[in-house]
Design an enzyme around this catalytic site. Structure first.
Site, PDB file in Angstrom:
ATOM      1  N   SER A  25      -0.636   8.671  11.435  1.00 18.28           N
ATOM      2  CA  SER A  25      -0.386   7.442  12.267  1.00 18.28           C
ATOM      3  C   SER A  25       0.426   6.433  11.496  1.00 18.28           C
ATOM      4  O   SER A  25       1.464   6.623  11.125  1.00 18.28           O
ATOM      5  CB  SER A  25      -1.921   7.007  12.471  1.00 18.28           C
ATOM      6  OG  SER A  25      -1.702   5.761  13.521  1.00 18.28           O
ATOM      7  N   ASP A  80       0.771  11.917  23.261  1.00 16.76           N
ATOM      8  CA  ASP A  80       0.183  10.814  22.322  1.00 16.76           C
ATOM      9  C   ASP A  80       0.651   9.551  22.900  1.00 16.76           C
ATOM     10  O   ASP A  80       1.731   9.030  23.119  1.00 16.76           O
ATOM     11  CB  ASP A  80       0.656  11.148  21.169  1.00 16.76           C
ATOM     12  CG  ASP A  80       0.064  10.053  19.667  1.00 16.76           C
ATOM     13  OD1 ASP A  80      -0.251   9.156  20.124  1.00 16.76           O
ATOM     14  OD2 ASP A  80       0.217  10.429  18.841  1.00 16.76           O
ATOM     15  N   HIS A 121      -3.985  11.902  19.538  1.00 16.49           N
ATOM     16  CA  HIS A 121      -3.482  11.037  18.437  1.00 16.49           C
ATOM     17  C   HIS A 121      -3.680  11.530  17.181  1.00 16.49           C
ATOM     18  O   HIS A 121      -5.011  11.394  16.624  1.00 16.49           O
ATOM     19  CB  HIS A 121      -3.742   9.795  18.650  1.00 16.49           C
ATOM     20  CG  HIS A 121      -2.769   8.711  17.292  1.00 16.49           C
ATOM     21  ND1 HIS A 121      -1.773   8.871  17.198  1.00 16.49           N
ATOM     22  CD2 HIS A 121      -3.558   8.242  16.572  1.00 16.49           C
ATOM     23  CE1 HIS A 121      -1.550   8.013  16.187  1.00 16.49           C
ATOM     24  NE2 HIS A 121      -2.526   7.704  15.753  1.00 16.49           N
TER      25      HIS A 121
END
Length: 327
Positions: free
Chosen positions: A47, A268, A295
Site C-alpha cells: 500500500s 482494488d 487490497h
C-alpha cells in the site's frame, strides 16, 4: 477540520509534521539498511509503503537487491487525481458488494445499485434522525457508518460481516457496526496516514471556493457515499499549514536498477490496478495481476499463484520474468 488540524499541530508539533513525510522516510530506510549491515535491500512493500519503496529504488538503485510492491501508489498521480480515482474505485467496489449482497441472506440490500444506494442513504438518514445505540449505550454516527463501509469494502473477507452489520442496523441495532468499527478502524493509523499524506501532497489554499470545488468533485465520484450532497466537508490537506514536499511525476529509471516486481488485484478500490500497470511500465518490471477484489495479498497465503511468483522472484531476482495473470 480546522480544529483537527490545530489539534494535530499542537499534539505532534509543527516541526515533526514538516518532516514526517515520505521524502524523509526513504532516507530513513537506507539508514536502517546500513545500520543493519546489509549491503543490499530486499523488501516487500504494501500500500503506502510502495511509495516509499519506489522512491527508494529511484534514489538508491545501487542498494537494491529485490523489491516487491503490492497495492501500488502511482508516483505520477497528483493528490486530487489520486483522491478522485480512489473514490471511483470505491464506487466500483460498492457496486460489486451490492451484487454480493443479492446472494446473501444476511444483507438488506437486494436490488439494483441505484435502489441499494437510495436504501443505504435512507439508512444513514435514519441514523441521523434518531439514536442508534449499542446495548452498552454507545451511539453510532453516520460518519462512523460511512467509515466502516469504506474500510469494510477494502477486503472481500469483510463483506459478509458488513452485510450482517447493515442488516442489524436496518433493524435498529448498532452493535455489529460498533464491533466492525473496533476491528477495522484503527484511529492512530488513520491519523498517521492523514499526516503523512498531507506532508507529502498538501496544496493548501485560502480560496474557499477552490477547496469546496475539490471536495465536491471527490464526493460526487462515489455516489454511494454522497449521502448528503449539500454538505461539503473541506479535506484536511486543503487546510494543512504547509505545502507537501512531493510532486507528482513520472519516475526516473536509473541504469543500474534491477527489475522490481509489482503486484495488483483487478478490483482494488484504493490503489487501482492501473496504478501498478503504469508503475511496472515506468520501472520496466513485470506485473503479477490477481483477478479478485481486495487490497494487498502478497504472502498472506490467500493465493498460491501470487505467492509462488513472489517467492521465486525473491530467491532469484535477476532471473528474467514476464507479466503473470493469476485467476
Amino acid at each position: 477540520m480546522a480544529a483537527y488540524v490545530e489539534a494535530c499541530i499542537k499534539t505532534t508539533g509543527r516541526t515533526v509534521l514538516e518532516h514526517i513525510g515520505t521524502n524523509e522516510a526513504v532516507d530513513d530506510l537506507d539508514l536502517l539498511r546500513r545500520q543493519l549491515g546489509e549491503e543490499f535491500l530486499t523488501a516487500i512493500a504494501y500500500s503506502y509503503g510502495t511509495q516509499v519503496a519506489a522512491l527508494y529504488a529511484e534514489r538508491y538503485p545501487g542498494s537494491v537487491r529485490a523489491i516487491v510492491l503490492d497495492g501500488v501508489v502511482d508516483l505520477a498521480e497528483d493528490w486530487q487525481t489520486m483522491r478522485l480515482n480512489q473514490q471511483r474505485g470505491y464506487q466500483n467496489t460498492f457496486e460489486r458488494f451490492v451484487s454480493f449482497c443479492n446472494l446473501e441472506k444476511s444483507c438488506p440490500f437486494k436490488d439494483s445499485v441505484e435502489k441499494t444506494t437510495a436504501d443505504f442513504h435512507r439508512l444513514l438518514q435514519a441514523v441521523d434522525n434518531r439514536p442508534f445505540s449499542t446495548t452498552g449505550g454507545y451511539r453510532v454516527t453516520t460518519r462512523e457508518v460511512l467509515a466502516v463501509t469504506t474500510y469494510g469494502l477494502l477486503w472481500k473477507t469483510h463483506w459478509p460481516t458488513l452485510g450482517e452489520a447493515f442488516e442489524a442496523l436496518s433493524n435498529g441495532k448498532a452493535d455489529k457496526i460498533k464491533e466492525l468499527a473496533e476491528t477495522i478502524l484503527k484511529e492512530d493509523e488513520i491519523d498517521a496516514s492523514v499526516a503523512i499524506t498531507c506532508a507529502d501532497s498538501a496544496s493548501p489554499t485560502k480560496d474557499r471556493q477552490e477547496r469546496i470545488a475539490r471536495a465536491k468533485a471527490v464526493k460526487e465520484a462515489a455516489p454511494y457515499a454522497n449521502y448528503n450532497p449539500d454538505v461539503i466537508e473541506i479535506n484536511v490537506c486543503d487546510m494543512w499549514p504547509f505545502a507537501g514536499k512531493l510532486s507528482a511525476r513520472i519516475p526516473t529509471l536509473p541504469d543500474n536498477l534491477p527489475a522490481l516486481l509489482f503486484v495488483a488485484q483487478k478490483y482494488d478500490p484504493t490503489t487501482p490496478h492501473i496504478n501498478a500497470r503504469r508503475m511496472a511500465d515506468y520501472f520496466r518490471s513485470p506485473l503479477v495481476s490477481k483477478n479478485a477484489d481486495g487490497h494487498t495479498l502478497v504472502l498472506t497465503g490467500s493465493d498460491k499463484c501470487v505467492d509462488q511468483e513472489v517467492t521465486s522472484y525473491l530467491l532469484k531476482p535477476t532471473e528474467p520474468r514476464q507479466d503473470k495473470a493469476c485467476d
